[in-house]
Write a protein that holds these residues in place. Structure first.
Motif, PDB file in Angstrom:
ATOM      1  N   VAL A  37     -15.286   6.153  12.099  1.00  0.00           N
ATOM      2  CA  VAL A  37     -14.656   6.159  10.777  1.00  0.00           C
ATOM      3  C   VAL A  37     -15.390   5.279   9.766  1.00  0.00           C
ATOM      4  N   HIS A  38     -16.246   4.389  10.267  1.00  0.00           N
ATOM      5  CA  HIS A  38     -17.124   3.555   9.438  1.00  0.00           C
ATOM      6  C   HIS A  38     -16.431   2.431   8.682  1.00  0.00           C
ATOM      7  N   TYR A  39     -15.191   2.609   8.255  1.00  0.00           N
ATOM      8  CA  TYR A  39     -14.580   1.589   7.402  1.00  0.00           C
ATOM      9  C   TYR A  39     -14.070   0.381   8.185  1.00  0.00           C
ATOM     10  N   GLY A  40     -14.006   0.466   9.501  1.00  0.00           N
ATOM     11  CA  GLY A  40     -13.533  -0.668  10.287  1.00  0.00           C
ATOM     12  C   GLY A  40     -12.837  -0.209  11.548  1.00  0.00           C
ATOM     13  N   TYR A  41     -12.067  -1.119  12.140  1.00  0.00           N
ATOM     14  CA  TYR A  41     -11.354  -0.860  13.393  1.00  0.00           C
ATOM     15  C   TYR A  41      -9.868  -0.888  13.098  1.00  0.00           C
ATOM     16  N   GLU A  42      -9.166   0.190  13.482  1.00  0.00           N
ATOM     17  CA  GLU A  42      -7.753   0.283  13.132  1.00  0.00           C
ATOM     18  C   GLU A  42      -6.954   0.859  14.288  1.00  0.00           C
ATOM     19  N   ILE A  43      -5.836   0.208  14.586  1.00  0.00           N
ATOM     20  CA  ILE A  43      -4.894   0.652  15.604  1.00  0.00           C
ATOM     21  C   ILE A  43      -3.555   0.877  14.926  1.00  0.00           C
ATOM     22  N   ARG A  44      -2.995   2.062  15.092  1.00  0.00           N
ATOM     23  CA  ARG A  44      -1.709   2.379  14.485  1.00  0.00           C
ATOM     24  C   ARG A  44      -0.730   2.873  15.544  1.00  0.00           C
ATOM     25  N   CYS A  45       0.533   2.557  15.364  1.00  0.00           N
ATOM     26  CA  CYS A  45       1.592   3.105  16.207  1.00  0.00           C
ATOM     27  C   CYS A  45       2.891   3.073  15.431  1.00  0.00           C
ATOM     28  N   GLU A  46       3.519   4.225  15.280  1.00  0.00           N
ATOM     29  CA  GLU A  46       4.822   4.342  14.644  1.00  0.00           C
ATOM     30  C   GLU A  46       5.744   5.105  15.582  1.00  0.00           C
ATOM     31  N   VAL A  47       6.913   4.537  15.835  1.00  0.00           N
ATOM     32  CA  VAL A  47       7.931   5.193  16.647  1.00  0.00           C
ATOM     33  C   VAL A  47       9.027   5.691  15.705  1.00  0.00           C
ATOM     34  N   SER A  48       9.300   6.997  15.765  1.00  0.00           N
ATOM     35  CA  SER A  48      10.349   7.599  14.947  1.00  0.00           C
ATOM     36  C   SER A  48      11.572   7.840  15.822  1.00  0.00           C
ATOM     37  N   GLY A  49      12.695   7.235  15.422  1.00  0.00           N
ATOM     38  CA  GLY A  49      13.915   7.353  16.201  1.00  0.00           C
ATOM     39  C   GLY A  49      15.015   8.092  15.460  1.00  0.00           C
ATOM     40  N   GLU A  50      16.187   8.118  16.070  1.00  0.00           N
ATOM     41  CA  GLU A  50      17.314   8.856  15.491  1.00  0.00           C
ATOM     42  C   GLU A  50      17.827   8.247  14.189  1.00  0.00           C
ATOM     43  N   THR A  51      17.675   6.926  14.046  1.00  0.00           N
ATOM     44  CA  THR A  51      18.259   6.261  12.876  1.00  0.00           C
ATOM     45  C   THR A  51      17.243   5.490  12.039  1.00  0.00           C
ATOM     46  N   GLY A  52      15.952   5.563  12.387  1.00  0.00           N
ATOM     47  CA  GLY A  52      14.944   4.832  11.629  1.00  0.00           C
ATOM     48  C   GLY A  52      13.599   4.901  12.311  1.00  0.00           C
ATOM     49  N   THR A  53      12.658   4.145  11.773  1.00  0.00           N
ATOM     50  CA  THR A  53      11.314   4.077  12.359  1.00  0.00           C
ATOM     51  C   THR A  53      10.891   2.624  12.471  1.00  0.00           C
ATOM     52  N   VAL A  54       9.939   2.375  13.382  1.00  0.00           N
ATOM     53  CA  VAL A  54       9.317   1.061  13.497  1.00  0.00           C
ATOM     54  C   VAL A  54       7.836   1.283  13.733  1.00  0.00           C
ATOM     55  N   GLU A  55       7.018   0.499  13.046  1.00  0.00           N
ATOM     56  CA  GLU A  55       5.575   0.678  13.178  1.00  0.00           C
ATOM     57  C   GLU A  55       4.868  -0.660  13.151  1.00  0.00           C
ATOM     58  N   LEU A  56       3.653  -0.669  13.679  1.00  0.00           N
ATOM     59  CA  LEU A  56       2.819  -1.858  13.587  1.00  0.00           C
ATOM     60  C   LEU A  56       2.509  -2.126  12.127  1.00  0.00           C
ATOM     61  N   ALA A  57       2.622  -3.387  11.717  1.00  0.00           N
ATOM     62  CA  ALA A  57       2.283  -3.758  10.346  1.00  0.00           C
ATOM     63  C   ALA A  57       0.771  -3.829  10.181  1.00  0.00           C
ATOM     64  N   GLU A  58       0.328  -3.810   8.947  1.00  0.00           N
ATOM     65  CA  GLU A  58      -1.103  -3.971   8.675  1.00  0.00           C
ATOM     66  C   GLU A  58      -1.565  -5.343   9.163  1.00  0.00           C
ATOM     67  N   PRO A  59      -2.710  -5.407   9.833  1.00  0.00           N
ATOM     68  CA  PRO A  59      -3.175  -6.698  10.340  1.00  0.00           C
ATOM     69  C   PRO A  59      -3.805  -7.593   9.285  1.00  0.00           C
ATOM     70  N   ALA A  60      -4.062  -7.077   8.083  1.00  0.00           N
ATOM     71  CA  ALA A  60      -4.723  -7.876   7.050  1.00  0.00           C
ATOM     72  C   ALA A  60      -3.844  -9.064   6.641  1.00  0.00           C
ATOM     73  N   PRO A  61      -4.408 -10.274   6.602  1.00  0.00           N
ATOM     74  CA  PRO A  61      -3.603 -11.444   6.247  1.00  0.00           C
ATOM     75  C   PRO A  61      -3.286 -11.543   4.763  1.00  0.00           C
ATOM     76  N   VAL A  62      -4.065 -10.860   3.930  1.00  0.00           N
ATOM     77  CA  VAL A  62      -3.839 -10.911   2.482  1.00  0.00           C
ATOM     78  C   VAL A  62      -4.045  -9.518   1.890  1.00  0.00           C
ATOM     79  N   ARG A  63      -3.501  -9.327   0.678  1.00  0.00           N
ATOM     80  CA  ARG A  63      -3.729  -8.109  -0.088  1.00  0.00           C
ATOM     81  C   ARG A  63      -4.278  -8.525  -1.456  1.00  0.00           C
ATOM     82  N   ILE A  64      -5.379  -7.920  -1.856  1.00  0.00           N
ATOM     83  CA  ILE A  64      -6.087  -8.313  -3.069  1.00  0.00           C
ATOM     84  C   ILE A  64      -5.912  -7.232  -4.136  1.00  0.00           C
ATOM     85  N   ARG A  65      -5.529  -7.655  -5.319  1.00  0.00           N
ATOM     86  CA  ARG A  65      -5.434  -6.754  -6.466  1.00  0.00           C
ATOM     87  C   ARG A  65      -6.467  -7.184  -7.511  1.00  0.00           C
TER      88      ARG A  65
END
Length: 335
Positions: A229-257
């Motif tokens: 993918v060239h842009y980096g290393y990424e691991i994702r997991c989202e579990v979809s359940g009957e009443t909601g979802t839970v997923e791994l959060a972004e590993p980045a410690p900061v967000r830059i605008r």
């Protein structure tokens, strides 16, 4: 009690583990190393206060100075080294894979069952990642109701020249195979691999792959494996359940605008993404050995089960279609 450790295989990941173990958790130290490259073993040993370079992995296992063994050598050597550790009654941390065939993995399981004592831990490190542990806790607590679907992605920026199509399953997707069994506490009962349009960046590889796993209770899992993918290393997991979802959060410690964009840092590779989980994994392994407790990570049985599922996925990759996973009953030692 300090733990004196011998390390077999001192390439990149072997040296990563040595850095954590020497003078690390519980007073552990590395006292012996061996490698197919004797010069490299001598160089690594010379950098450690108490280590000696020994001629072979067998010498490390047999050494009276070694209490426990870490195996980070080439995959096909794992089986004989782990079997030798079991025969010597020495705890062994074996990086994945436990062995390169399910038959070899089963021989390790049978040897450990015959010994009547769990000595083997397999290095599937996601079980020790705080984010994955939080994900599992949310599922176990029922905060999203019964799980129904899981969406995963395993993306590498690039892979080395020796990487083959089969490694997308046997070396890459096998992490998710262990993760899914651990996350839901049940077996994968079938696998099917789909081959979408091939990326021009993957050379001769069939990249990406889409893998569909069926869990024993009917949960369906889709896994994207993309290794260029060239842009980096990424691991994702989202579990979809009957009443909601839970997923791994972004590993980045900061967000830059800035300049009209929003950006976060993407890990460069597995070492950056899973630094903390490797720290926790080896600390907990040392603690379990010192306390004479069974290891808490992936067992020899888990290593065997992951290989059986991987082989089913490889069969689907080569021949197409859905392949059922044929897994025998779990021995009492691993219950």
């Amino acid at each position: 009690m300090a733990l004196d450790v011998g390390v077999i295989g001192v390439g990149m990941i072997g040296q990563e583990h040595i850095r954590r173990l020497d003078g690390g958790p519980g007073g552990s130290r590395v006292v012996a190393v061996a490698d197919a490259d004797a010069g490299r073993a001598a160089t690594v040993a010379a950098q450690l206060p108490a280590a000696k370079a020994l001629p072979s992995g067998e010498d490390v296992i047999a050494s009276d100075a070694v209490d426990a063994v870490v195996v980070t050598s080439w995959g096909p050597t794992h089986e004989p080294y782990v079997l030798a550790c079991i025969a010597a009654g020495k705890p062994v941390f074996c990086e994945k894979p436990l062995a390169t065939t399910q038959e070899a993995c089963r021989r390790v399981v049978d040897a450990e069952v015959a010994a009547g004592r769990r000595l083997v831990q397999v290095g599937f490190n996601r079980r020790f990642d705080p984010a994955h542990r939080a994900l599992r806790q949310a599922v176990d607590d029922g905060v999203i109701g019964a799980p129904l679907l899981v969406h995963c992605a395993h993306r590498n920026a690039s892979v080395p020249a020796h990487y083959t199509r089969d490694m997308s399953i046997a070396d890459t997707a096998i992490h998710e195979i262990d993760e899914l069994r651990w996350l839901f506490g049940q077996e994968i009962v079938a696998a099917q691999v789909f081959t979408p349009r091939r990326s021009s960046r993957g050379g001769e590889l069939q990249d990406p792959l889409l893998v569909l796993f069926e869990m024993a209770d009917g949960v369906l899992v889709d896994l994207e494996v993309s290794v260029n993918v060239h842009y980096g290393y990424e691991i994702r997991c989202e579990v979809s359940g009957e009443t909601g979802t839970v997923e791994l959060a972004e590993p980045a410690p900061v967000r830059i605008r800035r300049e009209g964009t929003v950006a976060g840092l993407v890990p460069a590779d597995w070492r950056e993404r899973f630094t903390l989980s490797y720290d926790v994994e080896l600390r907990e392994w040392v603690d379990s050995v010192v306390a004479a407790r069974p290891p808490q990570g992936s067992s020899a049985w888990d290593g065997y089960a992951a290989q059986v599922v991987s082989d089913a996925a490889l069969q689907s990759l080569h021949a197409g279609g859905r392949v059922a996973v044929e897994l025998p009953g779990r021995p009492e030692l691993y219950r």
